[in-house]
Design an enzyme around this catalytic site. Structure first.
Site, PDB file in Angstrom:
ATOM      1  N   GLN A 122       1.045  -1.220   0.228  1.00 38.87           N
ATOM      2  CA  GLN A 122      -0.266   0.120   0.079  1.00 38.87           C
ATOM      3  C   GLN A 122       0.916   1.115   0.097  1.00 38.87           C
ATOM      4  O   GLN A 122       1.378   1.656   1.198  1.00 38.87           O
ATOM      5  CB  GLN A 122      -0.961  -0.125   1.261  1.00 38.87           C
ATOM      6  CG  GLN A 122      -1.746   1.140   1.553  1.00 38.87           C
ATOM      7  CD  GLN A 122      -2.308   0.958   2.954  1.00 38.87           C
ATOM      8  OE1 GLN A 122      -1.845   0.149   3.919  1.00 38.87           O
ATOM      9  NE2 GLN A 122      -3.214   1.945   3.116  1.00 38.87           N
ATOM     10  N   GLY A 123       0.964   1.889  -1.065  1.00 32.52           N
ATOM     11  CA  GLY A 123       1.852   2.932  -1.214  1.00 32.52           C
ATOM     12  C   GLY A 123       1.157   4.434  -0.857  1.00 32.52           C
ATOM     13  O   GLY A 123       0.800   5.046  -2.032  1.00 32.52           O
ATOM     14  N   SER A 125       1.947   6.630   2.344  1.00 34.00           N
ATOM     15  CA  SER A 125       2.576   7.456   2.821  1.00 34.00           C
ATOM     16  C   SER A 125       3.812   7.917   2.275  1.00 34.00           C
ATOM     17  O   SER A 125       4.575   7.301   1.508  1.00 34.00           O
ATOM     18  CB  SER A 125       3.134   6.906   4.224  1.00 34.00           C
ATOM     19  OG  SER A 125       2.198   6.577   4.999  1.00 34.00           O
ATOM     20  N   SER A 157       4.599  -1.210   3.950  1.00 30.56           N
ATOM     21  CA  SER A 157       4.805  -2.421   4.382  1.00 30.56           C
ATOM     22  C   SER A 157       5.005  -3.365   3.487  1.00 30.56           C
ATOM     23  O   SER A 157       4.115  -3.515   2.643  1.00 30.56           O
ATOM     24  CB  SER A 157       3.738  -2.993   5.266  1.00 30.56           C
ATOM     25  OG  SER A 157       3.591  -1.927   6.464  1.00 30.56           O
ATOM     26  N   GLU A 240      -8.754  -0.675   6.798  1.00 33.51           N
ATOM     27  CA  GLU A 240      -7.529  -1.200   7.374  1.00 33.51           C
ATOM     28  C   GLU A 240      -7.695  -0.710   9.079  1.00 33.51           C
ATOM     29  O   GLU A 240      -7.014  -1.385   9.651  1.00 33.51           O
ATOM     30  CB  GLU A 240      -6.432   0.189   6.885  1.00 33.51           C
ATOM     31  CG  GLU A 240      -4.943  -0.335   7.354  1.00 33.51           C
ATOM     32  CD  GLU A 240      -4.099   0.691   6.682  1.00 33.51           C
ATOM     33  OE1 GLU A 240      -4.408   1.624   5.777  1.00 33.51           O
ATOM     34  OE2 GLU A 240      -3.004   0.534   7.102  1.00 33.51           O
ATOM     35  N   SER A 357      -2.554   7.814  12.849  1.00 31.85           N
ATOM     36  CA  SER A 357      -2.072   7.807  14.157  1.00 31.85           C
ATOM     37  C   SER A 357      -3.409   8.073  15.113  1.00 31.85           C
ATOM     38  O   SER A 357      -4.450   8.359  14.664  1.00 31.85           O
ATOM     39  CB  SER A 357      -1.117   9.065  14.593  1.00 31.85           C
ATOM     40  OG  SER A 357      -1.863  10.121  14.347  1.00 31.85           O
ATOM     41  N   GLU A 359      -4.000  10.301  17.213  1.00 28.94           N
ATOM     42  CA  GLU A 359      -4.251  11.552  17.320  1.00 28.94           C
ATOM     43  C   GLU A 359      -5.225  11.928  15.990  1.00 28.94           C
ATOM     44  O   GLU A 359      -6.212  12.668  16.254  1.00 28.94           O
ATOM     45  CB  GLU A 359      -3.160  12.803  17.251  1.00 28.94           C
ATOM     46  CG  GLU A 359      -2.321  12.778  18.407  1.00 28.94           C
ATOM     47  CD  GLU A 359      -1.366  11.358  18.352  1.00 28.94           C
ATOM     48  OE1 GLU A 359      -1.229  10.691  17.539  1.00 28.94           O
ATOM     49  OE2 GLU A 359      -0.685  11.157  19.657  1.00 28.94           O
TER      50      GLU A 359
END
Ligand SMILES: Cc1cc2nc3c(=O)[nH]c(=O)nc-3n(C[C@H](O)[C@H](O)[C@H](O)COP(=O)(O)OP(=O)(O)OC[C@H]3O[C@@H](n4cnc5c(N)ncnc54)[C@H](O)[C@@H]3O)c2cc1C
Length: 376
Positions: A122-123, A125, A157, A240, A357, A359
């Site tokens: 999964q590209g 980030s 990943s 996800e 994240s 947050e």
């Protein structure tokens, strides 16, 4: 096939074949070993039919409720037959291919993923773009009938194992933000792709930097519509953050029980064990409801941020107990058991980062679910 029948026949089959399905304890438990073992488990469960249930027939599935595939993950992890992190990727990426890839492409590719013949990555980030995904910069420009890609991804990943990548690219102007993103399905052996694994603090080379230098991707590899990749990302991330993590609860439960059994008497604080158990079961209850909503045909969305906060909290609560249960062995133990607990303790810190994240999940919950202020 209904869920009860599926459970019975899967459990029987697993009982009969457990010996063939269990990883060889003599083989070192490296990521390479885990990946090879995962491919084997997927092939055996696909060929026996179990991996195909819960997926549409047009992509090689046998149909039936999505609850069937959820139970398969639960059964495999609760028996310790697969590592839960690497097992998740199918649930993250296959639904996107099914919903957005050209029909023929999805029919050709999804069975390869389900049968363990291929790994996909999964590209999303990039070095300057994680939480603020809408500002991604990896560029795709038209070149005849193809797309020419230049740029970099990071934290991808399993990219070093992957044959394909679901890649988000910038096709509009940099200012177009979420309005100028296109999703492409890229062959990882294309000329111009360089993959550099990064070692994590838990000692595995699980994710990678991926560089794209003038990589040509055929025009028919666009997922959805050009410049509409943002909606694909928004549809993918809820998987996800929720259904891809259902089986993780079974795994955490198993590890918690193993820790309680192994810890010296009196070393674990019963209140902390109770709290970890409580939050783990809160996640399971929440996740069960999410699985049932998906099975009923509901679209998953922002509410899955609650699932993600709960599973990350549970994971860290369980592994926080390891420090008490293992004492100095957590830091200093050289034996394989201590090493595994240490690696998992360290990896549990990533639970509040991957998939968005903690947050960011709380921002989504506050803004989209509780109406506590608009997105900027
Ligand atoms: C184990 C692991 C596997 C991963 N696998 C993949 C993968 O396969 N593919 C992929 O594309 N990515 C992957 N990622 C990357 C992951 O999605 C990002 O790390 C994550 O989205 C955070 O982005 P960032 O690292 O750029 O941190 P940043 O976005 O730079 O954030 C840094 C800190 O600032 C906080 N922050 C940022 N913006 C806000 C805000 N608006 N409000 C409040 N706080 C904020 C964040 O919460 C965080 O604490 C993986 C990450 C990990 C840890």
């Amino acid at each position: 096939m209904d869920l009860d029948e599926f459970r019975r026949s899967l459990d029987d089959w697993l009982d009969q074949h457990e010996h063939d399905l269990r990883a060889d304890p003599a083989v070192a438990d490296t990521l390479d070993d885990q990946m090879a073992h995962l491919a084997k488990i997927k092939r055996l469960t696909y060929d026996a039919g179990f991996m195909r249930w819960g997926w549409p027939e047009r992509v090689g599935g046998l149909g039936g409720s999505t609850l069937l595939r959820a139970y398969l993950g639960e059964a495999l992890t609760s028996r310790g037959l697969v590592e839960p992190g690497i097992y998740s990727m199918t649930e993250v990426l296959a639904p996107t291919m099914i919903d957005y890839a050209p029909e023929k492409l999805a029919a050709a590719m999804v069975p390869r993923l389900l049968r363990g013949e291929e790994i996909w990555c999964q590209g999303f980030s990039e070095p300057g773009t994680g939480s603020n995904l809408a500002s991604l910069a990896c560029r795709a420009a038209r070149d005849g009938d193809s797309w020419r890609i230049n740029g970099q991804k990071v934290w991808t990943s399993l990219a070093q194992y992957a044959q394909r990548c679901v890649l988000l690219t910038r096709t509009g102007t940099p200012e177009s933000l979420h309005r100028g993103i296109t999703a492409l399905f890229v062959d990882m052996d294309s000329a111009g792709i360089t993959v550099r694994p990064i070692e994590t603090m838990h000692g595995a080379r699980e994710f990678c930097e991926v560089f794209f230098d003038d990589v040509l991707v055929p025009g028919d590899r666009v997922l959805g519509e050009v410049d509409h990749g943002w909606s694909i990302a928004m549809d993918l991330l809820p998987y996800e953050r929720s259904t891809a993590l259902w089986h993780r609860a079974s795994y955490l439960q198993r590890r918690l029980e193993q820790l309680v059994a192994a810890a010296p008497a009196g070393s674990l604080d019963p209140v902390a064990v109770g709290e970890a158990t409580g939050v783990l079961w809160a996640f399971r209850a929440r996740s069960r409801a999410t699985q049932r909503r998906l099975a009923a045909g509901e679209a998953l969305g922002a509410e899955t941020s609650i699932d993600k906060v709960l599973v990350a909290t549970a994971e860290q609560a369980v592994f926080d107990l390891v420090a008490d249960g293992l004492g100095a062995d957590l830091v200093l133990g050289d034996d394989p058991v201590s090493q595994r607990w240490r690696a998992e303790f360290l990896y549990s810190r990533a639970a509040t980062i991957y998939g968005g994240s903690a947050e960011i999940q709380r921002n989504i919950i506050a803004r989209r679910l509780l109406d506590l202020g608009a997105d900027r």
